[in-house]
Design an enzyme around this catalytic site. Structure first.
Site, PDB file in Angstrom:
ATOM      1  N   LYS A 299      -5.345   3.398   8.122  1.00 20.17           N
ATOM      2  CA  LYS A 299      -5.588   4.458   8.782  1.00 20.17           C
ATOM      3  C   LYS A 299      -4.985   5.126   8.527  1.00 20.17           C
ATOM      4  CE  LYS A 299      -8.440   0.891  10.143  1.00 20.17           C
ATOM      5  NZ  LYS A 299      -8.237   0.500   9.362  1.00 20.17           N
TER       6      LYS A 299
ATOM      7  N   SER B 206     -13.254  -4.738   7.472  1.00 15.63           N
ATOM      8  CA  SER B 206     -12.586  -4.001   6.261  1.00 15.63           C
ATOM      9  C   SER B 206     -14.096  -3.588   5.193  1.00 15.63           C
ATOM     10  CB  SER B 206     -12.287  -5.216   5.055  1.00 15.63           C
ATOM     11  OG  SER B 206     -11.881  -4.711   4.375  1.00 15.63           O
TER      12      SER B 206
ATOM     13  N   CYS C 258       0.833  -1.709  -0.416  1.00 17.35           N
ATOM     14  CA  CYS C 258       0.378   0.177   0.188  1.00 17.35           C
ATOM     15  C   CYS C 258       0.388   1.465   0.602  1.00 17.35           C
ATOM     16  CB  CYS C 258      -0.818   0.378   1.106  1.00 17.35           C
ATOM     17  SG  CYS C 258      -2.054  -1.439   1.292  1.00 17.35           S
TER      18      CYS C 258
ATOM     19  N   CYS D 270      -2.216   3.396   3.245  1.00 17.80           N
ATOM     20  CA  CYS D 270      -3.428   2.535   3.819  1.00 17.80           C
ATOM     21  C   CYS D 270      -3.520   2.727   4.565  1.00 17.80           C
ATOM     22  CB  CYS D 270      -2.237   1.031   4.119  1.00 17.80           C
ATOM     23  SG  CYS D 270      -2.560  -0.032   4.909  1.00 17.80           S
TER      24      CYS D 270
ATOM     25  N   GLU E  99     -10.705  -5.573  12.432  1.00 14.94           N
ATOM     26  CA  GLU E  99     -11.664  -5.918  10.902  1.00 14.94           C
ATOM     27  C   GLU E  99     -11.889  -7.221  11.922  1.00 14.94           C
ATOM     28  OE1 GLU E  99     -10.274  -3.801   7.770  1.00 14.94           O
ATOM     29  OE2 GLU E  99     -10.544  -2.076   8.110  1.00 14.94           O
TER      30      GLU E  99
ATOM     31  N   ASP F 200      -3.592  -3.146   7.650  1.00 16.42           N
ATOM     32  CA  ASP F 200      -4.831  -4.198   7.922  1.00 16.42           C
ATOM     33  C   ASP F 200      -4.880  -6.051   6.964  1.00 16.42           C
ATOM     34  OD1 ASP F 200      -5.198  -1.453   8.250  1.00 16.42           O
ATOM     35  OD2 ASP F 200      -7.225  -1.515   8.053  1.00 16.42           O
TER      36      ASP F 200
END
Length: 557
Positions: free
Chosen positions: A123, A469, A48, A121, A443, A80
């Site tokens: 967060k 997610s 990411c 990504c 998640e 994640d």
């Protein structure tokens, strides 16, 4: 310009500071210019954010071209997708607040005149935005961009397909060979997960709320055009510094409503609810969880993206990018045109410059929406008096009623699904996965994808005080508040209790007499916290309810 950085760089008594900065190549001329912090979330643990180290050089080029001096610094990121389904996933939501705290800390310590935050990504995006809103110095969000799709047997793949293949493989629907081929094909290079999952949802949000320049996010991470986008962001931040254009003057109530409308119109991630509430808290904007329902009700679903739709994130770029979505919202009266953006132009002015690709099928016309209402619903009832959230895209049967199958952690629910013990009609309850109880509100893409892969998505439901997610699809209800660890009713659910969820009525109820629920909760005690020290322990002591964004400053219970 009144420059914050002069407090550190100018005057006779600042000679020691200048001496140290000259040791690494800065000159007197550099230090007289606006100092722009370049906050980078580059990390080598995921695709990411993988290209952000190189992308930062182009941001710095743009800053220098526009008369500023860049100073790059790094912060953390948790993948994640890589950590999903493990204890490591508990670090994900915590990382949002660590990212916000660390950017704020460096910004306050070094007194930057502006900040460009490179994110990708999930967060990293709201974390950076929260920091900019706290600092309230001119700031720009630059999204690294989506991954390109993988290809397998004539269809585009994202990591969502790999997660769903886990369920399909465990139930014998695909062979070992096909399972491995999907794994090997799904993620072909650098970039954030490739549907309208959380990263691309929040990237959309940043353009629509005005903290990212319009037409920057949709360009894929590996596309050569991203370099020019980065240079442009360097120019934009310098213009914002000169104009004293600050994040809180951009992220107004109207801007937040524009952002929520974009989530509804694109079938975006339920995580947007959590993150926008947290951002509003930092901005001092009065935003409630019920506002998401109000705005979703009045906003049509217009963009046909995975996880429930046909197309992947890079197809938005091919269709003309985020400005086309903005133009739809503006033309339909679903957005506030006069909201200001970081470029100094209004939302309406930016939307008017959209260049739609002729014949594109990704972003529907106003006359032909996918659905009349947006892709989010906020449910309330005795099981979630403070609210919970479900993504409604792709759901046909809007009611689920069935016996509770109760699990006190995600791993046990996953074992039940892959072990074949979940039956049609069951309502899976996964609790003690909330902000405090997890801690960190994991998640559940592993579980939800396994349900889909096992062919149970049309007949079962899942509720949790944890999260999902953005790649999750199906009848999955998250963010149940109050959470189990805080004594919410979800803690009183017992195996076999009947639960009814009605999306059209926006209700979620445990069909147990109120007196019985009260008696169960009277005997209830919170679980002993697993972590007794360190960052997870600190988080449990500070974090508030998901219904208020799960912020960690102790002011939002």
């Amino acid at each position: 310009m009144k420059l914050n950085s002069y407090t550190i760089t100018q005057g006779d008594n600042r000679a020691p500071a200048r001496a140290m900065l000259k040791a690494i190549g800065f000159t007197d001329e550099d230090l007289k210019k606006p100092i722009i912090g370049v906050a980078n979330t580059w990390i080598e643990t995921m695709p990411c954010n993988y290209n952000l180290r190189a992308l930062a050089e182009h941001v710095k080029q743009g800053i220098r071209e526009a008369g500023g001096t860049p100073m790059e610094f790094n912060t953390v990121a948790i993948s994640d997708g890589v950590t999903m389904g493990t204890e490591g996933m508990k670090a994900s939501l915590l990382s949002r607040d660590v990212i916000a705290d660390s950017i704020e800390l460096v910004g306050r310590g070094h007194m930057f005149d502006g900040i460009v935050a490179l994110v990708a990504c999930d967060k990293t995006i709201p974390g950076a935005a929260m920091a900019l809103l706290r600092l309230n110095v001119p700031g720009v969000i630059l999204y690294g961009g989506s991954i390109m799709p993988g290809h397998y047997k004539g269809r585009d793949l994202t990591v969502q397909d790999v997660f769903e293949a886990v369920g399909a493989h465990s139930s014998g629907k695909i062979s070992d060979k096909e399972f491995l081929e999907i794994e090997n094909a799904a993620c072909p290079g650098a970039g954030a997960c490739g549907g309208q999952f959380t990263a691309n949802t929040m990237a959309t949000v940043m353009e629509m709320i005005g903290l990212a320049p319009m037409n920057t996010a949709a360009v894929p991470q590996v596309d050569k055009r991203k370099e020019a986008v980065a240079v442009r962001c360097g120019h934009v931040i310098m213009d914002a510094v000169k104009a004293d254009r600050r994040p809180r003057s951009i992220a107004t109530r109207e801007a937040f409503e524009n952002a929520i409308a974009s989530v509804a119109a694109t079938g975006g991630s339920t995580n947007a609810v959590l993150h926008l509430l947290a951002m509003a808290h930092e901005a001092g904007v009065d935003l409630k969880i019920d506002d998401f329902q109000t705005i979703s009700d009045r906003t049509p679903l217009l963009v046909d993206l995975k996880p429930a739709g046909k197309f992947v994130a890079v197809d938005v770029d091919k269709a003309g990018g985020m400005p086309v979505i903005a133009q739809r919202l503006a033309d339909g009266g679903y957005a506030h045109k006069n909201a200001m953006t970081v470029t100094g132009r209004t939302f309406g002015e930016e939307a008017a410059d959209a260049k739609e690709t002729p014949g594109q099928e990704v972003i529907h016309s106003l006359a032909n929406p996918i659905k009349a209402h947006g892709g989010l619903a906020i449910l309330k009832g005795n099981l979630a008096p403070d609210g919970c959230v479900i993504k409604t895209t792709g759901i046909q049967n809007k009611v689920r009623r069935g016996p509770a199958r109760v699990f006190d952690r995600e791993e046990d629910a996953m074992a039940a699904v892959t072990g074949g013990t979940i039956k049609e009609g069951d309502i899976i309850v996964v609790r003690y996965e909330g902000p405090k109880g997890g801690p960190g509100m994991r998640e559940m893409l592993g579980v939800t994808s396994a349900i889909v892969g096992a062919g149970l998505a049309d007949t079962t439901g899942l509720i949790t005080d944890g999260r999902f997610s953005g790649a999750t699809r199906g009848f999955m209800v998250g963010h149940v508040a109050p959470e189990a660890q805080a004594g919410g009713v979800i803690a009183a659910v017992r195996e076999g209790d009947t639960i009814t969820i009605d999306i059209d009525k926006c209700t979620i109820n445990l069909e147990v007499p109120e007196a019985e629920i009260a008696a169960r909760l009277k005997d209830w005690k919170p679980r002993e916290l697993r972590y007794k020290n360190g960052v997870f322990f600190k988080y449990t002591q500070l974090v508030g309810s998901a219904a208020r964004g799960a912020v960690t400053d102790g002011t939002a219970p």
